[in-house]
Design an enzyme around this catalytic site. Structure first.
Site, mmCIF file in Angstrom:
data_model
loop_
_atom_site.group_PDB
_atom_site.id
_atom_site.type_symbol
_atom_site.label_atom_id
_atom_site.label_comp_id
_atom_site.label_asym_id
_atom_site.label_seq_id
_atom_site.Cartn_x
_atom_site.Cartn_y
_atom_site.Cartn_z
ATOM 1 N N GLN A 186 31.019 90.662 26.631
ATOM 2 C CA GLN A 186 31.107 89.719 27.735
ATOM 3 C C GLN A 186 29.993 89.905 28.757
ATOM 4 O OE1 GLN A 186 35.056 89.082 29.328
ATOM 5 N NE2 GLN A 186 34.263 88.675 31.366
ATOM 6 N N ALA A 245 33.167 85.234 33.779
ATOM 7 C CA ALA A 245 34.570 84.814 33.821
ATOM 8 C C ALA A 245 34.709 83.593 34.732
ATOM 9 C CB ALA A 245 35.434 85.954 34.332
ATOM 10 N N ASP A 281 41.913 96.810 28.078
ATOM 11 C CA ASP A 281 41.703 95.793 27.034
ATOM 12 C C ASP A 281 43.026 95.082 26.746
ATOM 13 O OD1 ASP A 281 41.177 94.233 24.834
ATOM 14 O OD2 ASP A 281 40.092 95.799 23.744
ATOM 15 N N GLY A 282 43.095 93.838 27.174
ATOM 16 C CA GLY A 282 44.325 93.066 27.043
ATOM 17 C C GLY A 282 44.703 92.752 25.602
ATOM 18 N N THR A 284 37.418 89.048 24.401
ATOM 19 C CA THR A 284 36.408 89.804 23.679
ATOM 20 C C THR A 284 36.343 91.230 24.225
ATOM 21 O OG1 THR A 284 34.069 89.755 23.075
ATOM 22 C CG2 THR A 284 34.587 88.949 25.264
ATOM 23 N N SER A 317 40.519 79.496 35.841
ATOM 24 C CA SER A 317 40.778 78.283 35.068
ATOM 25 C C SER A 317 41.053 77.097 35.997
ATOM 26 C CB SER A 317 41.986 78.476 34.155
ATOM 27 O OG SER A 317 41.775 79.583 33.299
ATOM 28 N N GLU A 324 43.085 93.177 32.844
ATOM 29 C CA GLU A 324 41.740 92.593 32.893
ATOM 30 C C GLU A 324 40.746 93.704 32.542
ATOM 31 O OE1 GLU A 324 40.017 89.590 33.663
ATOM 32 O OE2 GLU A 324 38.340 90.949 33.331
ATOM 33 N N HIS A 325 39.765 93.402 31.680
ATOM 34 C CA HIS A 325 38.868 94.479 31.235
ATOM 35 C C HIS A 325 37.596 94.652 32.071
ATOM 36 C CE1 HIS A 325 36.409 91.833 28.186
ATOM 37 N NE2 HIS A 325 36.540 91.262 29.352
HETATM 38 N N1 SAH Z 1 43.386 83.602 34.268
HETATM 39 C C1 SAH Z 1 42.310 84.110 35.092
HETATM 40 C C2 SAH Z 1 40.997 84.343 34.367
HETATM 41 C C3 SAH Z 1 40.601 83.434 33.255
HETATM 42 S S1 SAH Z 1 39.000 83.826 32.559
HETATM 43 C C4 SAH Z 1 42.057 83.188 36.252
HETATM 44 O O1 SAH Z 1 42.416 82.019 36.166
HETATM 45 O O2 SAH Z 1 41.488 83.641 37.243
HETATM 46 C C5 SAH Z 1 39.449 84.983 31.307
HETATM 47 C C6 SAH Z 1 39.463 86.408 31.787
HETATM 48 O O3 SAH Z 1 39.761 87.213 30.638
HETATM 49 C C7 SAH Z 1 38.153 86.910 32.340
HETATM 50 O O4 SAH Z 1 38.375 87.473 33.618
HETATM 51 C C8 SAH Z 1 37.703 87.983 31.339
HETATM 52 O O5 SAH Z 1 37.014 89.050 31.951
HETATM 53 C C9 SAH Z 1 39.037 88.417 30.755
HETATM 54 N N2 SAH Z 1 38.998 89.031 29.422
HETATM 55 C C10 SAH Z 1 38.291 88.655 28.327
HETATM 56 N N3 SAH Z 1 38.541 89.472 27.290
HETATM 57 C C11 SAH Z 1 39.432 90.400 27.720
HETATM 58 C C12 SAH Z 1 40.067 91.534 27.123
HETATM 59 N N4 SAH Z 1 39.825 91.886 25.851
HETATM 60 N N5 SAH Z 1 40.934 92.245 27.872
HETATM 61 C C13 SAH Z 1 41.168 91.915 29.169
HETATM 62 N N6 SAH Z 1 40.604 90.878 29.794
HETATM 63 C C14 SAH Z 1 39.740 90.128 29.091
#
Ligand code: SAH
Length: 226
Positions: free
Chosen positions: A221, A57, A142-143, A216, A60, A110-111
């Protein structure tokens, strides 16, 4: 303008974003000024670039966080209810909570459970009252399913790129609400989509090209690393 806004402190970073024309008004600027990115990224937090936070992860880039807050600003108003999917470091969740204020709520989902724990630790450095008062709720899940318990949401931010717009998320969008979501297209490119629900109808608009990590499953991941 993107990428050019690095600074040596949070204040300088946000000031440089402003100078580069990222903010249309005060609200997203104020939120980013009030949340120290150094609490959420251990390396080069004031660079205008994404940084690794573990588990495949990233936090951003600041100009992307600013853009997301800008697109959602009229929906992240005092007392609003919001959802941050893929809350990762917790940084944007707290910025959103700044904008909805003490009468609003932001659910971060967050997953990666390790990241949920990390984000709570990060938030507690300077904003523990948000968790104590329930303005910020961090959920391990799971988002792609959203979080029906607290729906409907006036604003939904998705921080990872989906193959398509998950129906659960449009279902959980309040009437008059807006979702910002990166969506992967057939050619592999990603677009940032603005999705508005007006009188129960969904209106979609592509606003820019973006690059996000995939939305995903937990296994896809990370499990191959164990
Ligand atoms: N906006 C956050 C993280 C961005 S990275 C920041 O700026 O800190 C994207 C995040 O989405 C990662 O932490 C990843 O683990 C999460 N993610 C990916 N698929 C997901 C899902 N199905 N459900 C929940 N979180 C998820």
């Amino acid at each position: 303008m993107a990428w050019r806004s690095s600074g040596s402190s949070n204040a300088e970073l946000v000031e440089n974003l402003r100078k580069n024309g990222v903010f249309s008004n005060q609200r997203a600027y104020d939120a980013m000024k009030a949340v120290d990115r150094g609490d959420f990224a251990s390396r080069d937090p004031y660079e205008d670039a994404p940084q690794r936070i573990g588990y495949n992860a990233t936090i951003s880039a600041p100009h992307m966080h600013a853009a997301a807050l800008e697109y959602l600003q009229n929906h992240l108003v005092a007392g609003a209810n919001a959802l941050d999917v893929g809350s990762g470091s917790g940084y944007l969740t707290v910025c959103m909570a700044m904008m909805v204020g003490p009468t609003g709520t932001v659910v971060g989902i967050e997953h990666m459970s390790e990241l949920v724990e990390l984000s709570k630790k990060n938030i507690k450095k300077h904003h523990s009252e948000m968790i104590e008062n329930g303005n910020v709720v961090m959920i391990d899940g799971d988002g792609r399913q959203g979080y029906a318990e607290k729906a409907p949401y006036n604003a939904i931010h998705v921080g990872a790129a989906a193959a398509g717009v998950p129906k659960a998320l449009t279902d959980q969008l309040a009437d008059g609400g807006r979702m910002m979501i990166p969506v992967e297209q057939k050619d592999g490119n990603q677009v940032f989509m603005q999705i508005d629900k007006i009188n129960g109808k969904i209106h979609e608009k592509i606003v820019e090209h973006v690059i996000y990590v995939p939305l995903t499953s937990r296994d896809k991941q990370w499990s191959h690393h164990h």
